[in-house]
Scaffold this motif. Structure first.
Motif, PDB file in Angstrom:
ATOM      1  N   UNK A  52       4.227  21.299  10.960  1.00  0.00           N
ATOM      2  CA  UNK A  52       5.194  21.676   9.927  1.00  0.00           C
ATOM      3  C   UNK A  52       4.481  22.187   8.676  1.00  0.00           C
ATOM      4  N   UNK A  53       3.365  21.562   8.323  1.00  0.00           N
ATOM      5  CA  UNK A  53       2.607  22.008   7.150  1.00  0.00           C
ATOM      6  C   UNK A  53       2.036  23.406   7.376  1.00  0.00           C
ATOM      7  N   UNK A  54       1.538  23.681   8.586  1.00  0.00           N
ATOM      8  CA  UNK A  54       1.022  25.018   8.897  1.00  0.00           C
ATOM      9  C   UNK A  54       2.137  26.051   8.768  1.00  0.00           C
ATOM     10  N   UNK A  55       3.269  25.780   9.376  1.00  0.00           N
ATOM     11  CA  UNK A  55       4.386  26.729   9.332  1.00  0.00           C
ATOM     12  C   UNK A  55       4.842  26.980   7.894  1.00  0.00           C
ATOM     13  N   UNK A  56       4.947  25.929   7.101  1.00  0.00           N
ATOM     14  CA  UNK A  56       5.396  26.075   5.714  1.00  0.00           C
ATOM     15  C   UNK A  56       4.397  26.882   4.895  1.00  0.00           C
ATOM     16  N   UNK A  57       3.114  26.579   5.057  1.00  0.00           N
ATOM     17  CA  UNK A  57       2.110  27.310   4.279  1.00  0.00           C
ATOM     18  C   UNK A  57       2.021  28.765   4.709  1.00  0.00           C
ATOM     19  N   UNK A  58       2.100  29.024   6.001  1.00  0.00           N
ATOM     20  CA  UNK A  58       2.068  30.420   6.445  1.00  0.00           C
ATOM     21  C   UNK A  58       3.293  31.175   5.958  1.00  0.00           C
ATOM     22  N   UNK A  59       4.450  30.517   5.931  1.00  0.00           N
ATOM     23  CA  UNK A  59       5.663  31.163   5.413  1.00  0.00           C
ATOM     24  C   UNK A  59       5.509  31.513   3.935  1.00  0.00           C
ATOM     25  N   UNK A  60       4.685  30.732   3.226  1.00  0.00           N
ATOM     26  CA  UNK A  60       4.407  31.004   1.810  1.00  0.00           C
ATOM     27  C   UNK A  60       3.251  31.983   1.621  1.00  0.00           C
ATOM     28  N   UNK A  61       2.731  32.521   2.742  1.00  0.00           N
ATOM     29  CA  UNK A  61       1.657  33.505   2.661  1.00  0.00           C
ATOM     30  C   UNK A  61       0.266  32.912   2.538  1.00  0.00           C
ATOM     31  N   UNK A  78       3.035  20.240  22.879  1.00  0.00           N
ATOM     32  CA  UNK A  78       4.498  20.284  22.995  1.00  0.00           C
ATOM     33  C   UNK A  78       5.135  19.922  21.658  1.00  0.00           C
ATOM     34  N   UNK A  79       4.643  18.866  21.031  1.00  0.00           N
ATOM     35  CA  UNK A  79       5.191  18.451  19.735  1.00  0.00           C
ATOM     36  C   UNK A  79       5.048  19.574  18.708  1.00  0.00           C
ATOM     37  N   UNK A  80       3.861  20.130  18.599  1.00  0.00           N
ATOM     38  CA  UNK A  80       3.630  21.194  17.609  1.00  0.00           C
ATOM     39  C   UNK A  80       4.546  22.386  17.856  1.00  0.00           C
ATOM     40  N   UNK A  81       4.779  22.711  19.124  1.00  0.00           N
ATOM     41  CA  UNK A  81       5.616  23.865  19.449  1.00  0.00           C
ATOM     42  C   UNK A  81       7.092  23.648  19.169  1.00  0.00           C
ATOM     43  N   UNK A  82       7.489  22.453  18.831  1.00  0.00           N
ATOM     44  CA  UNK A  82       8.883  22.196  18.437  1.00  0.00           C
ATOM     45  C   UNK A  82       9.163  22.657  17.015  1.00  0.00           C
ATOM     46  N   UNK A  83       8.124  22.918  16.244  1.00  0.00           N
ATOM     47  CA  UNK A  83       8.277  23.341  14.852  1.00  0.00           C
ATOM     48  C   UNK A  83       8.478  24.857  14.822  1.00  0.00           C
ATOM     49  N   UNK A  84       9.562  25.291  14.206  1.00  0.00           N
ATOM     50  CA  UNK A  84       9.839  26.720  14.098  1.00  0.00           C
ATOM     51  C   UNK A  84       8.694  27.408  13.362  1.00  0.00           C
ATOM     52  N   UNK A  85       8.217  28.492  13.959  1.00  0.00           N
ATOM     53  CA  UNK A  85       7.135  29.246  13.365  1.00  0.00           C
ATOM     54  C   UNK A  85       5.758  28.864  13.874  1.00  0.00           C
ATOM     55  N   UNK A  86       5.688  27.845  14.727  1.00  0.00           N
ATOM     56  CA  UNK A  86       4.393  27.424  15.268  1.00  0.00           C
ATOM     57  C   UNK A  86       4.234  27.954  16.683  1.00  0.00           C
ATOM     58  N   UNK A  87       3.041  28.451  16.949  1.00  0.00           N
ATOM     59  CA  UNK A  87       2.623  28.826  18.294  1.00  0.00           C
ATOM     60  C   UNK A  87       1.363  28.029  18.573  1.00  0.00           C
ATOM     61  N   UNK A  88       1.531  26.935  19.296  1.00  0.00           N
ATOM     62  CA  UNK A  88       0.406  26.052  19.584  1.00  0.00           C
ATOM     63  C   UNK A  88      -0.100  26.315  20.991  1.00  0.00           C
ATOM     64  N   UNK A  89      -1.419  26.384  21.132  1.00  0.00           N
ATOM     65  CA  UNK A  89      -2.045  26.653  22.427  1.00  0.00           C
ATOM     66  C   UNK A  89      -2.974  25.503  22.795  1.00  0.00           C
ATOM     67  N   UNK A 104      -2.123  35.682  21.315  1.00  0.00           N
ATOM     68  CA  UNK A 104      -0.902  34.935  21.006  1.00  0.00           C
ATOM     69  C   UNK A 104      -0.723  34.629  19.526  1.00  0.00           C
ATOM     70  N   UNK A 105      -1.718  34.959  18.719  1.00  0.00           N
ATOM     71  CA  UNK A 105      -1.708  34.627  17.303  1.00  0.00           C
ATOM     72  C   UNK A 105      -1.316  33.167  17.108  1.00  0.00           C
ATOM     73  N   UNK A 106      -1.861  32.294  17.982  1.00  0.00           N
ATOM     74  CA  UNK A 106      -1.593  30.862  17.869  1.00  0.00           C
ATOM     75  C   UNK A 106      -2.053  30.389  16.500  1.00  0.00           C
ATOM     76  N   UNK A 107      -1.245  29.548  15.881  1.00  0.00           N
ATOM     77  CA  UNK A 107      -1.610  29.028  14.570  1.00  0.00           C
ATOM     78  C   UNK A 107      -1.935  27.534  14.605  1.00  0.00           C
ATOM     79  N   UNK A 108      -1.781  26.927  15.768  1.00  0.00           N
ATOM     80  CA  UNK A 108      -2.186  25.540  15.982  1.00  0.00           C
ATOM     81  C   UNK A 108      -2.895  25.483  17.324  1.00  0.00           C
ATOM     82  N   UNK A 109      -4.014  24.798  17.355  1.00  0.00           N
ATOM     83  CA  UNK A 109      -4.748  24.604  18.599  1.00  0.00           C
ATOM     84  C   UNK A 109      -4.634  23.136  18.992  1.00  0.00           C
TER      85      UNK A 109
END
Length: 180
Positions: A52-61, A78-89, A104-109
């Motif tokens: 959620x912190x990654x998604x929020x910060x990326x949304x803020x640029x 699976x948990x990370x991918x439940x957050x809108x805006x996250x692509x976890x690999x 995939x421009x994954x933002x969470x590993x």
């Protein structure tokens, strides 16, 4: 770059190691826990917060990525991918770490703390953090389809090649239903 960390008890030692490694390599780690070993802890508590912190910060640029860690890395991904805006690999090699970012421009590993050595997992995270998204049109298009589905829950249209051999869009070849 800020790097958000979350794990469960199985990933605690790696998470603590990564927090130090990240500082030593010029990153700003943000630890979302756990902070003590508890064999009964629940990974969603920590991994959802990191994602959620990654998604929020990326949304803020802001420039931020995330790392979630567990025994296998599966549940954490699976948990990370439940957050809108996250692509976890889930990564298990340098190649999967590169492809997660480039294609995939994954933002969470997500990594499995019980499946690899400390050195290998650190290297996978390092490769992930150092690899940029390719920006190729086909990858941008695919990520766009996923993002659209995430917000409107409508399936992307089937390509004409998927409809060949079926005059009736309601048959298995022409519908969104899996084939028997």
């Amino acid at each position: 770059m800020r790097v958000h960390l979350g794990s469960d008890h199985a990933g605690l030692d790696l998470k603590d190691h990564l927090a130090t490694w990240l500082v030593d390599h010029g990153y700003e780690p943000v630890d979302h826990g756990p902070f003590v070993y508890d064999a009964l802890d629940d990974y969603p508590v920590f991994c959802l917060r990191a994602a959620q912190a990654v998604a929020a910060e990326q949304a803020d640029g802001l420039d931020s990525l995330g790392v979630v860690i567990g025994g296998s890395g599966n549940g954490e991904q699976i948990a990370a991918n439940k957050v809108v805006g996250v692509r976890s690999a889930l990564v298990w090699s340098e190649e999967t770490a590169v492809l997660a970012r480039e294609h995939n421009d994954a933002n969470v590993v997500s990594v499995g703390g019980r499946l690899h050595s400390l050195e290998d997992m650190t290297r996978f995270v390092e490769v992930f953090l150092q690899t940029a998204f390719s920006g190729e049109e086909r990858h941008v298009r695919r990520i766009g389809q996923l993002a659209a589905y995430e917000t409107d829950h409508e399936l992307p249209p089937l390509p004409a090649s998927a409809l060949q051999g079926s005059a009736d869009p309601g048959t298995a070849a022409g519908s969104d239903s899996p084939r028997a």
